[in-house]
Design an enzyme around this catalytic site. Structure first.
Site, PDB file in Angstrom:
ATOM      1  N   CYS A 224      37.746 -23.192 -16.339  1.00  0.00           N
ATOM      2  CA  CYS A 224      36.581 -22.342 -16.147  1.00  0.00           C
ATOM      3  C   CYS A 224      36.583 -21.440 -14.934  1.00  0.00           C
ATOM      4  O   CYS A 224      36.313 -20.246 -15.066  1.00  0.00           O
ATOM      5  CB  CYS A 224      35.325 -23.186 -16.164  1.00  0.00           C
TER       6      CYS A 224
ATOM      7  N   HIS B 134      30.663 -21.487  -9.223  1.00  0.00           N
ATOM      8  CA  HIS B 134      32.028 -22.033  -9.254  1.00  0.00           C
ATOM      9  C   HIS B 134      33.102 -21.024  -8.838  1.00  0.00           C
ATOM     10  O   HIS B 134      34.208 -21.002  -9.377  1.00  0.00           O
ATOM     11  CB  HIS B 134      32.351 -22.591 -10.650  1.00  0.00           C
TER      12      HIS B 134
END
Length: 451
Positions: A56, A114
């Site tokens: 991701c 993130h």
């Protein structure tokens, strides 16, 4: 002199670890996803959409910059996890939100970031006016505690201030996004990035708070099942439906571009048929992602065969707004809007991937894909052979060698993987040293990466 046309609003929705066939419009039969199915019927459903990576945070670098993630130091970590305060998205790098903000957009990220930790990195440093969500790769759905190595009791923030909320995280994000949309008007265009953590582990449905509070390891190796996973995806679908309803209620749906996609292929309980492979693998199941786009003011409902990849969204969305990428940071993606508007036929693409585990390499050129896993090399026609079973490297040796050389030349332009820290101490469990096409795609790593 007439005023220039108003730039479209953008709502960009990212699911986390959603597999190719996890939506009923893409083939799921165990449950239904009516809101996303309706979105597909109202807009564009892509059949050949790829993520930039099989994990991701690497894909998120590509999404926000419009470039191969390996041009950036943080993109080498695959994914960022406990990499410290010095690895992340450089604030000086132009991004989709920063370029839109310079053109007059108001920008918000609700959900997962993130791309590096405070104090050196964060959404407010990279083009967003507002942030609500989690900085790390995963948080528990009810306790909101973070994953491995995080030193905070909960990873939930409003801008750069820690906050508390009660409830299931997917629903919390839907509520925050809906409230944001209801505050918008036609006076100023906006970008809303809505990055869910669902259906990423831990395996917790909206009625499973007791399960959530009993979990000691967010990897949740001892939990989950197909039924729970289905509840998580249905909750995601309902959340998207709520957000779309808020957009309707604000009277802004017609000239708002809505994109829905996933950051990589599915995980343990995901459905990826007809593909093999999953997250962390450069097989089609690890890279092919369900992708939908709706723009009622400009696009007619359609199914698009255009090959596309995550980094295409920056040039495509900027083009829709009458803008261009920053000249000093040219995009590696392409504007696919002409294919969607019917201004030209879908065109072939050449796309590249690499992944540290098993020395994986992949190129897709037109219908053909070169794949390397460990010392095993393959050539597939992924349009005819969707399951990547028939290795045509001996039948087409010239094409095989050409694609292999193309990957090597591309790789020389990227930062070397040797610069990666890999300090997070996560090593995939190896089930088999050699990839055998006749097996299922699950031969590289039984456990998840910390993304």
């Amino acid at each position: 002199m007439s005023n220039p046309p108003r730039r479209p609003n953008i709502v960009f929705i990212v699911a986390d670890d959603l597999g190719w066939a996890d939506l009923s419009v893409y083939g799921q039969r165990d449950y239904e996803t009516p809101h996303l199915d309706r979105l597909a019927a109202q807009g564009v459903r892509f059949t050949q959409a790829y993520s930039n990576s099989a994990v991701c945070s690497a894909t998120r670098f590509a999404l926000i910059t419009g470039r191969y993630q390996y041009r950036l130091r943080g993109g080498l970590e695959e994914p960022i996890a406990r990499a410290g305060q010095h690895i992340g998205l450089p604030p000086e790098h132009p991004t989709l939100p920063s370029l839109l903000r310079e053109a007059g957009y108001t920008t918000a990220l609700i959900g997962k970031w993130h791309l590096g930790s405070l104090p050196n990195f964060g959404p407010l440093k990279s083009g967003y006016d507002r942030f609500f969500g989690n900085y790390s790769g995963v948080i528990d759905y009810f306790t909101h505690k973070p994953g491995v190595g995080e030193q905070v009791p909960r990873d939930l923030w409003e801008d750069d201030v820690p906050v508390e909320r009660v409830g299931y995280y997917t629903q919390i994000l839907a509520d925050e996004a809906s409230a944001y949309l209801k505050r918008q008007t036609a006076a100023q265009p906006f970008l809303l990035s809505l990055h869910f953590t669902a259906p990423h582990w831990p395996w917790v449905g909206p009625e499973d708070e007791a399960v959530s509070r009993s979990i000691t390891d967010l990897f949740h190796y001892d939990g989950g099942n197909l039924a729970t996973y289905g509840k998580m995806v249905r909750s995601l679908d309902a959340a998207v439906g709520q957000v779309l309803s808020a957009l309707d209620e604000a009277g802004l749906a017609d000239d708002t571009i809505v994109v829905f996609t996933s950051d990589n292929g599915g995980e343990r309980f995901s459905k990826t048929w007809p593909f093999v492979g999953q997250k962390t693998e450069l097989l089609e199941g690890g890279l092919r992602v369900p992708t939908l786009l709706r723009w009622p003011a400009r696009l007619t409902p359609q199914v698009s065969e255009q090959v596309t990849i995550t980094m295409d969204w920056l040039p495509t969305l900027l083009s829709a707004a009458g803008l261009q990428p920053h000249p000093d940071y040219p995009s590696d993606g392409q504007d696919i809007l002409p294919a969607l508007l019917g201004e030209r036929e879908p065109w072939p693409r050449t796309l590249f991937w690499r992944y540290k585990a098993q020395g994986q390499r992949a190129v897709r050129e037109g219908d053909w894909k070169y794949l390397k896993i460990n010392d095993n090399e393959f050539l597939f026609n992924v349009v005819v052979d969707t399951r990547e079973r028939a290795n045509l490297s001996r039948r087409h040796p010239e094409r095989f060698e050409r694609l292999r050389r193309q990957w090597a030349l591309w790789n020389e332009e990227m930062l070397p993987l040797s610069e990666a820290v890999f300090s997070h101490g996560v090593t995939p469990d190896i089930q088999a040293d050699r990839y055998v096409p006749e097996r299922s795609g699950r031969v590289l790593s039984q456990g998840p990466e910390p993304s």
